[in-house]
Design a protein around this motif. Structure first.
Motif, PDB file in Angstrom:
ATOM      1  N   ASP A 123      -3.012   6.738  -5.989  1.00 49.34           N
ATOM      2  CA  ASP A 123      -2.291   6.316  -4.786  1.00 49.34           C
ATOM      3  C   ASP A 123      -3.084   5.265  -4.012  1.00 49.34           C
ATOM      4  O   ASP A 123      -2.513   4.283  -3.516  1.00 49.34           O
ATOM      5  CB  ASP A 123      -2.000   7.523  -3.897  1.00 49.34           C
ATOM      6  N   TYR A 124      -4.384   5.463  -3.888  1.00 54.38           N
ATOM      7  CA  TYR A 124      -5.217   4.481  -3.198  1.00 54.38           C
ATOM      8  C   TYR A 124      -5.319   3.192  -3.997  1.00 54.38           C
ATOM      9  O   TYR A 124      -5.443   2.099  -3.428  1.00 54.38           O
ATOM     10  CB  TYR A 124      -6.612   5.048  -2.919  1.00 54.38           C
ATOM     11  N   VAL A 177       0.862  -1.180   0.000  1.00 56.48           N
ATOM     12  CA  VAL A 177       0.000   0.000   0.000  1.00 56.48           C
ATOM     13  C   VAL A 177       0.896   1.227   0.000  1.00 56.48           C
ATOM     14  O   VAL A 177       2.083   1.133   0.289  1.00 56.48           O
ATOM     15  CB  VAL A 177      -0.932   0.047   1.241  1.00 56.48           C
ATOM     16  N   GLY A 213      -2.873   0.146  -3.169  1.00 60.55           N
ATOM     17  CA  GLY A 213      -3.292  -0.817  -2.157  1.00 60.55           C
ATOM     18  C   GLY A 213      -4.462  -1.668  -2.596  1.00 60.55           C
ATOM     19  O   GLY A 213      -4.544  -2.855  -2.275  1.00 60.55           O
ATOM     20  N   MET A 266      -2.712  12.401  -1.099  1.00 60.28           N
ATOM     21  CA  MET A 266      -3.153  11.165  -1.745  1.00 60.28           C
ATOM     22  C   MET A 266      -4.167  11.455  -2.843  1.00 60.28           C
ATOM     23  O   MET A 266      -5.090  12.257  -2.667  1.00 60.28           O
ATOM     24  CB  MET A 266      -3.775  10.225  -0.715  1.00 60.28           C
ATOM     25  N   SER A 293      -3.920   6.026   5.819  1.00 62.47           N
ATOM     26  CA  SER A 293      -5.340   5.901   5.456  1.00 62.47           C
ATOM     27  C   SER A 293      -5.586   4.792   4.439  1.00 62.47           C
ATOM     28  O   SER A 293      -6.601   4.092   4.498  1.00 62.47           O
ATOM     29  CB  SER A 293      -5.893   7.234   4.930  1.00 62.47           C
ATOM     30  N   SER A 294      -4.663   4.599   3.510  1.00 58.78           N
ATOM     31  CA  SER A 294      -4.841   3.538   2.514  1.00 58.78           C
ATOM     32  C   SER A 294      -4.743   2.163   3.161  1.00 58.78           C
ATOM     33  O   SER A 294      -5.545   1.274   2.877  1.00 58.78           O
ATOM     34  CB  SER A 294      -3.797   3.666   1.402  1.00 58.78           C
TER      35      SER A 294
END
Length: 199
Positions: free
Chosen positions: A78-79, A66, A82, A74, A123-124
């Protein structure tokens, strides 16, 4: 048992190999090597690995990447790192692997403490871990042939504190050998649809 261990070269993977390898036949798999090459972000690679290995009694994943970064920096891409790697990579191990395992086989996935105890830049990881835990519980309700699926949620490892320590202030680090016991419980036990928290 014949166990396919994905992510065997990583910190957790090495600990799991040491724990389970004392009693079982471990087949190591990873993106850059092992007994078999397996890239979780590529469904064709997963299928080819299972076809090469043949039927196994258990599949254990200690892999999955991730992106750690400031939430305000982000973006969608980027998310998706993951989502494509740690989340769908492990989900696809199950979706493809269910056709290449013996009856009553087990799958063990890896989530992590950030599901419940988020950190800055994580957060991811929190999002993906939560999704994996929900998938594990839901998939277990529809598994047949005595097949089982669980997840292990370890805290930050003692062996990883040199690099990750600044982000986990106040956390009690977990030795890799202790985290590995969660995987042993999943593989060698009877439970299914569980998330074994090793904090």
């Amino acid at each position: 048992m014949k166990i396919l261990l994905v992510g065997a070269s990583g910190t957790i993977g090495q600990a799991v190999a040491a724990e389970l390898g004392a009693r079982h036949d471990i087949i190591t798999a990873g993106r850059s090597g092992g007994d078999v090459v397996l890239d979780m972000t590529d469904a064709a690679s997963i299928k080819a690995a299972f076809e090469k290995v043949g039927a196994v009694d258990a599949v254990v994943s200690t892999a999955g990447g991730v992106k750690f970064a400031d939430f305000w920096e982000m973006e969608d891409a980027d998310y998706r790192i993951g989502l494509d790697d740690k989340l769908m990579g492990q989900v696809n191990l199950v979706l493809i692997g269910r056709h290449h395992v013996v009856p009553k086989a087990s799958f063990t996935l890896t989530t992590g403490i950030l599901t419940h105890d988020p950190i800055r830049y994580g957060s991811s990881a929190s999002m993906v871990n939560g999704a994996l835990e929900a998938f594990t519980r839901a998939a277990a309700t529809e598994f047949g042939n005595g097949m089982r699926i669980n997840a292990v949620s370890p805290g930050v490892l003692v062996e990883s504190m040199e690099g990750y320590g600044p982000y986990f202030r106040g956390h009690q680090p977990v030795p890799g050998a202790r985290a590995a016991l969660g995987y042993a419980k999943s593989v060698e036990g009877l439970q299914t649809g569980q998330v074994f928290e090793i904090f």
